[in-house]
Design an enzyme around this catalytic site. Structure first.
Site, short mmCIF file in Angstrom:
data_model
loop_
_atom_site.label_atom_id
_atom_site.label_comp_id
_atom_site.label_asym_id
_atom_site.label_seq_id
_atom_site.Cartn_x
_atom_site.Cartn_y
_atom_site.Cartn_z
N ALA A 160 0.83 -1.21 0.00
CA ALA A 160 0.00 0.00 0.00
C ALA A 160 0.87 1.25 0.00
CB ALA A 160 -0.91 -0.01 1.22
N SER A 177 -10.10 -9.57 3.91
CA SER A 177 -9.76 -10.02 5.26
C SER A 177 -9.74 -11.54 5.32
CB SER A 177 -10.75 -9.48 6.28
OG SER A 177 -10.44 -9.98 7.57
N GLY A 178 -8.82 -12.05 6.11
CA GLY A 178 -8.73 -13.49 6.30
C GLY A 178 -7.30 -13.98 6.32
N LYS A 181 -13.07 -2.06 5.67
CA LYS A 181 -11.96 -2.94 6.06
C LYS A 181 -11.15 -2.32 7.19
CE LYS A 181 -8.91 -6.33 5.74
NZ LYS A 181 -7.70 -5.86 6.39
N GLU A 206 -11.07 -5.60 15.20
CA GLU A 206 -10.14 -6.72 15.46
C GLU A 206 -9.17 -6.36 16.59
OE1 GLU A 206 -6.40 -8.34 12.93
OE2 GLU A 206 -8.29 -8.31 11.84
N LYS A 211 0.38 -2.69 12.40
CA LYS A 211 0.68 -2.21 11.05
C LYS A 211 0.02 -0.86 10.75
CE LYS A 211 1.60 -6.67 8.87
NZ LYS A 211 1.25 -7.59 7.76
N ARG A 225 -1.35 -1.46 22.75
CA ARG A 225 -0.20 -1.98 21.99
C ARG A 225 0.99 -1.03 22.12
NH1 ARG A 225 -2.02 -5.29 16.58
NH2 ARG A 225 -3.96 -6.18 17.41
#
Length: 468
Positions: free
Chosen positions: A76, A128-129, A183, A190, A260, A287
Site C-alpha cells: 500500500a 480479510s482473512g 476494512k 479486530e 501495522k 499496543r
C-alpha cells in the site's frame, strides 16, 4: 489465442494465494510481479495450475479480455501508485483496476477520482482473512463504481468465503473509498477484540492463577457458546502449544504487541468524525504501551501498587469474565458500527450495516457467531442509532453489566490493567447518561476563551463576563 478473464499483479503471499484461489474456481489467471524471480517461483511451486506468467507489463495487460480486470496485491502507498502508473499506458477506457491491498481509504478516494477522470474504473477492495483466507476464501469488501463492480462480482463471489447459510461473504459496499473504509473499521474492531481477550486472559491468570491447560479448557467452553468466534478458537490452541524445549510457547513470547497502523487509522478517522471510539482506541494505545518494555520493567521497580489477591470462587469469576468479555465485545462493535454510520453520512456512501455484518460471518479475522445478531438488529431497524439500543443487545447489557462492573472493580483494586474493559464501562455509562458534566467544561471554555455556551432554560447562544 484465448485471453484470460483476470490478472493479478503482485506475487507476495496474499497475491499468490488469491491467484491460486481464483484459479481453483475454474479461471485461467495471468500473473505478473515486478521482479521476475517471484513470478518464476510461483509457477515452479504450482505445476499444472492454470497460471500464465508474464514478465512485462505490456504483455500482461494485453493477455486480458476487455474490459480488463486487474487485481493489484502490492504494498500500500507509493507501491500502489507506482503499479497503477505502470499499467495506465496499456489500458483502455473502461478497464477495471481492483486494489486488494491494505490501503488507506483517503488514498482510494483520490485514486478513484483520478482514474475515473481518465476513463478507468477503480475498485478499492478490503480483503480479510490473512494468508489462509486469501487461498480458501476471504471476506471481501469492494467499493467503487457500481457498474464496474458488477463486471467483477462473478469472480469475487466465487472466491469469497461462504457463511453457514451458504451466502458468500462479499457485497458491494459503496462508492470510492467505502470498501477500504469498512476494512479499516474491521481491523479496528479486530484490535478491540484481541485486547479484550488479552485482558480476560490476564484476569484469569492474575485472579485465579489458571494453568495453560485450564485456560485452554475455559476458552474451549466459551467457544461453544455466545463467544464462539475465530479469535476465541485460535486462542484456545495457543495456550497449549509448546516449543521445542517443552515450554508453553505463549509464556516465552515477549509481551510487546506490534501493529501495522490500521488500528491507528480507525482511531484517527474517529477523531475526524467526532466519534467516541474509546474502546478500540484504548486497544491501540495498549499496543503502544506494551512496546515500552524497558520503561515498564524499570517502572515496575519504582512505582508501587497493589498485589493481586485471589478473585474468589473459580467458577463464579470465570463466568463474570466471560460475561464482561461478551458485553465488552458488544460495546466495541457498537462503537465501530456507529463510526460506519458517521462515515457513511460524511462521505455519502449509503452503507448497508446489516450486509456488512453478514460478510464478516466467515473468512475474516473477526468472524463470530454473534454477527448474525447485528444483521438481525439492522433488519429490524435499519436506522437504529446505536447497537446497544437493539433489543437483544440491550438485554445482554441489562444482564451482563454487573459482571463487567465487578470485573473492572476487581482489576482496579488489584492493579491489573484492563483499559478496554474499563473503556466499555465508561462508554456504556456515558451513553446512557441523560446529563453529563460537560456543562462545566463549556463554562470553563467560555471563561478563558469566550467560546460561548447554550442554556437548558433559554434559546440562543450566550457569553458571560465571569470576573464581574
Amino acid at each position: 489465442m484465448s485471453k484470460q478473464q483476470i490478472g493479478v499483479v503482485g506475487m507476495a503471499v496474499m497475491g499468490r494465494n488469491l491467484a491460486l484461489n481464483i484459479e481453483s474456481r475454474g479461471y485461467t489467471v495471468s500473473i505478473f510481479n515486478r521482479s521476475r524471480e517471484k513470478t518464476e517461483e510461483v509457477i515452479a511451486e504450482n505445476p499444472g495450475k492454470k497460471l500464465v506468467p508474464y514478465y512485462t507489463v505490456k504483455e500482461f495487460v494485453e493477455s486480458l479480455e476487455t474490459p480488463r480486470r486487474i487485481l493489484l496485491m502490492v504494498k500500500a502507498g507509493a507501491g500502489t501508485d507506482a503499479a497503477i502508473d505502470s499499467l495506465k499506458p496499456y489500458l483502455d477506457k473502461g478497464d477495471i483496476i481492483i486494489d486488494g491491498g491494505n490501503t488507506f481509504f483517503q488514498d482510494t478516494i483520490r485514486r478513484n477520482r483520478e482514474l475515473s477522470a481518465e476513463g478507468f474504473n477503480f475498485i478499492g477492495t478490503g480483503v480479510s482473512g490473512g494468508e489462509e483466507g486469501a487461498l480458501k476464501g476471504p471476506s471481501i469488501m469492494p467499493g467503487g463504481q457500481k457498474e464496474a463492480y458488477e463486471l467483477v462480482a462473478p469472480i469475487l463471489t466465487k472466491i469469497a468465503a461462504v457463511a453457514e447459510d451458504g451466502e458468500p461473504c462479499v457485497t458491494y459496499i459503496g462508492a470510492d473509498g467505502a470498501g477500504h473504509y469498512v476494512k479499516m473499521v474491521h481491523n479496528g474492531i479486530e484490535y478491540g477484540d484481541m485486547q479484550l481477550i488479552a485482558e480476560a486472559y490476564s484476569l484469569l491468570k492474575g485472579g485465579l492463577n489458571l494453568t495453560n491447560e485450564e485456560l485452554a479448557q475455559t476458552f474451549t467452553e466459551w467457544n461453544n457458546g455466545e463467544l464462539s468466534s475465530y479469535l476465541i478458537d485460535i486462542t484456545k490452541d495457543i495456550f497449549t502449544k509448546k516449543d521445542e524445549d517443552g515450554n508453553y510457547l505463549v509464556d516465552v513470547i515477549l509481551d510487546e504487541a506490534a501493529n501495522k497502523g490500521t488500528g491507528k487509522w480507525t482511531s484517527q478517522s474517529a477523531l475526524d468524525l467526532g466519534e467516541p471510539l474509546s474502546l478500540i482506541t484504548e486497544s491501540v494505545f495498549a499496543r503502544y504501551i506494551s512496546s515500552l518494555k524497558d520503561q515498564r520493567v524499570a517502572a515496575s521497580k519504582v512505582l508501587s501498587g497493589p498485589q493481586a489477591q485471589p478473585a474468589g470462587d473459580k467458577a463464579e469469576f470465570i463466568e463474570k469474565v466471560r460475561r464482561a468479555l461478551y458485553l465488552g465485545k458488544i460495546v466495541s462493535y457498537a462503537q465501530g458500527f456507529s463510526q460506519l454510520r458517521a462515515a457513511s453520512e460524511e462521505y455519502n456512501w449509503d452503507l448497508n450495516y446489516g450486509e456488512i455484518a453478514k460478510i464478516f460471518r466467515a473468512g475474516c479475522i473477526i468472524r463470530a457467531q454473534f454477527l448474525q445478531k447485528i444483521t438481525d438488529a439492522y433488519a429490524e431497524n435499519p436506522q437504529i442509532a446505536n447497537l446497544l439500543l437493539a433489543p437483544y443487545f440491550k438485554q445482554i447489557a441489562d444482564d451482563y453489566q454487573q459482571a463487567l462492573r465487578d470485573v473492572v472493580a476487581y482489576a482496579v483494586q488489584n492493579g491489573i490493567p484492563v483499559p478496554t474493559f474499563s473503556a466499555a464501562v465508561a462508554y456504556y455509562d456515558s451513553y446512557r447518561a441523560a446529563v453529563l458534566p460537560a456543562n462545566l467544561i463549556q463554562a470553563q471554555r467560555d471563561y478563558f476563551g469566550a467560546h460561548t455556551y447554550k442554556r437548558i432554560d433559554k434559546e440562543g447562544v450566550f457569553h458571560t463576563e465571569w470576573l464581574d
